[in-house]
Each structure stands twice: as C-alpha cells, then as structure tokens.
Design a protein around this motif. Structure first.
Motif, short mmCIF file in Angstrom:
data_model
loop_
_atom_site.label_atom_id
_atom_site.label_comp_id
_atom_site.label_asym_id
_atom_site.label_seq_id
_atom_site.Cartn_x
_atom_site.Cartn_y
_atom_site.Cartn_z
N PRO A 79 2.40 6.01 28.95
CA PRO A 79 1.16 5.55 28.30
C PRO A 79 0.33 4.64 29.20
O PRO A 79 -0.84 4.36 28.89
N ALA A 80 0.91 4.19 30.32
CA ALA A 80 0.15 3.35 31.24
C ALA A 80 -0.94 4.14 31.95
O ALA A 80 -1.86 3.56 32.54
N VAL A 105 3.15 7.56 21.34
CA VAL A 105 2.90 7.30 22.76
C VAL A 105 1.42 7.00 22.98
O VAL A 105 1.06 6.11 23.75
N ALA A 106 0.54 7.76 22.28
CA ALA A 106 -0.90 7.50 22.40
C ALA A 106 -1.23 6.09 21.93
O ALA A 106 -2.07 5.40 22.53
N ARG A 107 -0.56 5.65 20.87
CA ARG A 107 -0.77 4.30 20.36
C ARG A 107 -0.36 3.26 21.41
O ARG A 107 -1.05 2.26 21.62
N LEU A 108 0.78 3.52 22.08
CA LEU A 108 1.22 2.60 23.13
C LEU A 108 0.21 2.57 24.27
O LEU A 108 0.00 1.53 24.90
N GLY A 109 -0.43 3.74 24.53
CA GLY A 109 -1.47 3.77 25.55
C GLY A 109 -2.64 2.86 25.18
O GLY A 109 -3.20 2.17 26.04
N LEU A 110 -3.00 2.86 23.90
CA LEU A 110 -4.08 1.98 23.44
C LEU A 110 -3.68 0.51 23.56
O LEU A 110 -4.50 -0.34 23.92
N VAL A 111 -2.41 0.21 23.26
CA VAL A 111 -1.91 -1.17 23.40
C VAL A 111 -1.99 -1.61 24.86
O VAL A 111 -2.42 -2.72 25.17
N GLU A 112 -1.56 -0.71 25.78
CA GLU A 112 -1.62 -1.03 27.20
C GLU A 112 -3.06 -1.26 27.64
O GLU A 112 -3.35 -2.18 28.40
N ARG A 113 -3.96 -0.40 27.15
CA ARG A 113 -5.36 -0.54 27.54
C ARG A 113 -5.94 -1.85 27.01
O ARG A 113 -6.74 -2.52 27.69
N GLU A 114 -5.54 -2.21 25.79
CA GLU A 114 -6.01 -3.48 25.21
C GLU A 114 -5.55 -4.65 26.08
O GLU A 114 -6.31 -5.59 26.33
N LYS A 115 -4.29 -4.58 26.55
CA LYS A 115 -3.78 -5.65 27.42
C LYS A 115 -4.58 -5.71 28.72
O LYS A 115 -4.91 -6.78 29.22
#
Length: 409
Positions: free
Chosen positions: A63-64, A171-181
C-alpha cells in the motif's frame, strides 16, 4: 454403515460451518489491521486454516505504492513459491485476472503452457487473483487440501472471491492511511520550510542594519554579529527541513539570535536563560523556541520605550513533560488582558510564526493545547509543552559553528 456415513457427514458439515464462521469473523474484523504485513500474514493463516490447505502463499502490492510486494505464507513446503517464481506468473494474471484451478471443472483461466507448467511444478491447486479498484493487485495461491480425497469446490471459490475483494479494500484503505501520513509529514515539512523562509529575511535585514551601524564605531562587535549571523544560516542549512532538533541546538540558535538583538538594542535588552541540564538532549520542534523569542522581541519589547527583559527557562513539569517558558516585559497582548486562563488553541492574533508553531505541534504530537499564552500590560508569558515522545527523526547535525567555537552545536 449408514449410521457411520450419517455421523461423518454431520461431522464434516459441522466443520464446514465452523470454518465459515471463522472466516466471517475474520472478515468482519479485517479493517482493524493497520499494518500491511500483519494483515497479509493473518489473512493467509486464516485462509490456510479455514480451507484446510496443505500450504498457501499470498502476494499483495504494498500500500506504500513503492512497487514492492507484501508476502505471507502458510505451512510452506518445497518447492517454494518464492517471489522470483511469483514474478514469472504474475504478468499473465495481471493481464488475465481470472481464477485458475488445476481441476479443469473449476478452472476459468486459459493460462499459457509455461504458466501451467510453473504452477504444476510448485504443486499449486488454486490461484485466486485479488482485484482492487478495477485492477489486479495480488494473488492468493493455494496448494492441495490436506485431506486425502478433499478437493476445492464451488462454495470454496465463492468464499475466496469474497475474501479477496475484502482484502483488496483493506489494502486500499491502508494505502490511504499511508498517504495521509505522507501528506501530514509533507505539510509539517512545508510549514517548516515556509517558516525558515520567513525567519531568514527578518534576521538578515535587522542584522545587516546592526552591522552597518557598528562597523565604524565598534568594528570588533560588528565582527561578532557577522559570526553569529553566519552561524545561524549554517545551522538552518544543516538542520534542513527536519522537524526536530535537540533542546541544546535550539537554545544555541536562540542565544545567537539574541546576541544579534542585544547588539541592536544595547543596554535596553536584558536576557536570562536557565536550562535543566537533563533536558539538553530532549527533542524540540525546530525553530519553535526561536519563533516564540522572536515574537517577544518584535511584538513586545520593540514597541516598548526603554526596551525590557526576556527570560527563557527549560524544565520538567509534574507530569514529566518538558516545559519551555519565554517571558518578556513588553507591552503585552491586549486580546488576552483580563483572561484568567492561558490560551489553549489558535487565537485570532496569531501571526504566521505562532500559527506555524501551533500547527506543527498539533501534527507532531497530536495535541491542540501545547502552546499556552498569558498576557497583561506588564508583559507576556508563553509556555511550550513537549510531551514525553522521542521522535525517530530527531536530527543530530554537525555543529553549525564548529569553526567559530561558540556557535550552534
């Protein structure tokens, strides 16, 4: 015999029901996983257990978004389906994301001969593509079932498709979390760069005027101001856009800044600084204390006839927090006169500097009330609260003024 048959049928039905319940329980909690590797490892463990697979492996795009893969396996057995092997079959499934099964009655994917041979050589019974946002993002690869005559059936396939869809969403949700960070970090860095851009011209303008006024009458003092100014700029370049520095580094920057201002104000500016030695390595947001001190000079003492005093203290509060307090005897902030409690949030009178410090404190520590201000006609006290949190990105730059002896360390 009929009783035995009924008993075994009932037993297997109970096991399948329990497996479906276990799978449903996992799916209901799948969004609780906030780490991609943990999510993938737990998913393949559940899949292998629920579907009674001899072995299983799961590959998902990270997701990164850096092109890497996250892999998890369940009871791996040779020949192993390594990432190198995975990359041999992935181009086909990326282009044709249909389910593949060694059982031709279940197979939906017309894989070419080389892909079929690779899968057969690695004892693969089932490949379930994972589709996210309309495109393939990974594969669930299962070996045969552990039971001697057990095989995958249509019900298994439906459950696996459902799970793969949920996994893609997780996994897509984790990608959004990574992007938010990333955006939060970029925002913090951008604010720091913006603050440096604001600070440097202010330093330069005032310092150069001071130097010009000192050159003819007090050349040695003018030379000292030049050294301090150079140290400040070397420090800002070395610290870069890192969000944290040590307390010692920040206070050395403040001391250099105040040296220039004392040369400008002369006897009209008194400075006192008291620091608990135990806090000299404590992390502090870069330029936070300097910004507060600059505000005390610029908005408090510059406007007061006869100048005044700035006092800086750094100690530890009752709850273990580091406290940096900047007190001035300037004209005060009229909007705070008469308030019984200090500010705990952003105020209308905040300029670019204080607003920047407040926002960075919120982003770095997750609190709104770390910058507290009291004021009266006799002066202003600003307290910077620093929770016990040692960030990983604390900078340790080389001494900014190593060749000057007393410049920032």
């Amino acid at each position: 015999i009929r009783r035995v048959h009924l008993f075994t049928s009932s037993l297997f039905a109970g096991e399948r029901r329990q497996a479906r319940q276990d799978l449903a329980r996992f799916q209901s909690n799948i969004s609780d996983y906030l780490d991609a590797q943990v999510l993938v490892s737990k998913t393949i463990e559940v899949i292998g257990s629920v579907f009674d697979s001899r072995s299983a492996v799961l590959y998902v795009m990270s997701p990164a978004g850096d092109g890497s893969w996250v892999m998890g396996n369940y009871h791996p057995e040779p020949p192993y389906l390594t990432e190198r092997v995975f990359h041999r079959i992935w181009p086909h499934f990326e282009a044709h994301p249909d389910l593949w099964a060694s059982n031709q009655q279940l197979n939906e994917n017309k894989a070419p001969a080389d892909v079929r041979l690779t899968l057969a050589n690695h004892n693969v019974a089932l490949v379930v593509p994972i589709r996210g946002d309309g495109r393939p993002t990974g594969l669930i690869v299962l070996g045969p079932k552990a039971g001697r005559r057990a095989v995958y059936n249509l019900e298994d396939l439906d459950l696996l498709r459902s799970l793969s869809g949920q996994l893609a969403l997780a996994v897509a949700r984790l990608g959004l979390v990574e992007r938010e960070k990333e955006l939060a970090a970029e925002s913090t860095e951008a604010r720091l760069v913006a603050l440096r851009a604001q600070i440097n011209p202010h330093f330069l303008f005032n310092a150069l005027n001071t130097i010009l006024s000192l050159i003819s009458e007090r050349p040695e003092e003018a030379e000292t101001v030049v050294e301090k100014l150079a140290a400040i700029f070397r420090y800002t370049l070395q610290a870069g856009s890192k969000p944290f520095v040590s307390m010692q580094e920040e206070l050395t920057l403040v001391e250099d800044y105040l040296s220039i201002e004392k040369a400008r104000f002369g006897e009209n500016l008194e400075v006192e600084c008291r620091v608990d030695d135990a806090l000299r390595r404590h992390p502090v947001p870069a330029f936070a204390v300097q910004t507060i001190v600059e505000n005390a000079i610029k908005h408090g003492l510059e406007r007061k006839r006869g100048g005044g005093r700035v006092e800086i203290t750094a100690g530890t509060g009752d709850d273990g927090e580091a406290l940096v307090t900047v007190t001035d005897t300037g004209i005060g902030i009229p909007g705070l006169f008469g308030r019984s409690e200090p500010t705990r949030d952003k105020e209308p009178f905040f300029g670019i500097g204080l607003e920047n410090v407040h926002d960075r404190l919120r982003q770095l520590f997750g609190h709104e009330d770390l910058l507290r201000i009291r004021s009266s006609p006799d002066g202003t006290t600003v307290t910077l609260r620093l929770p016990e949190r040692r960030p990983e990105n604390l900078t340790t730059p080389q001494p900014a003024g190593a060749d000057a002896g007393n410049d920032p360390a």
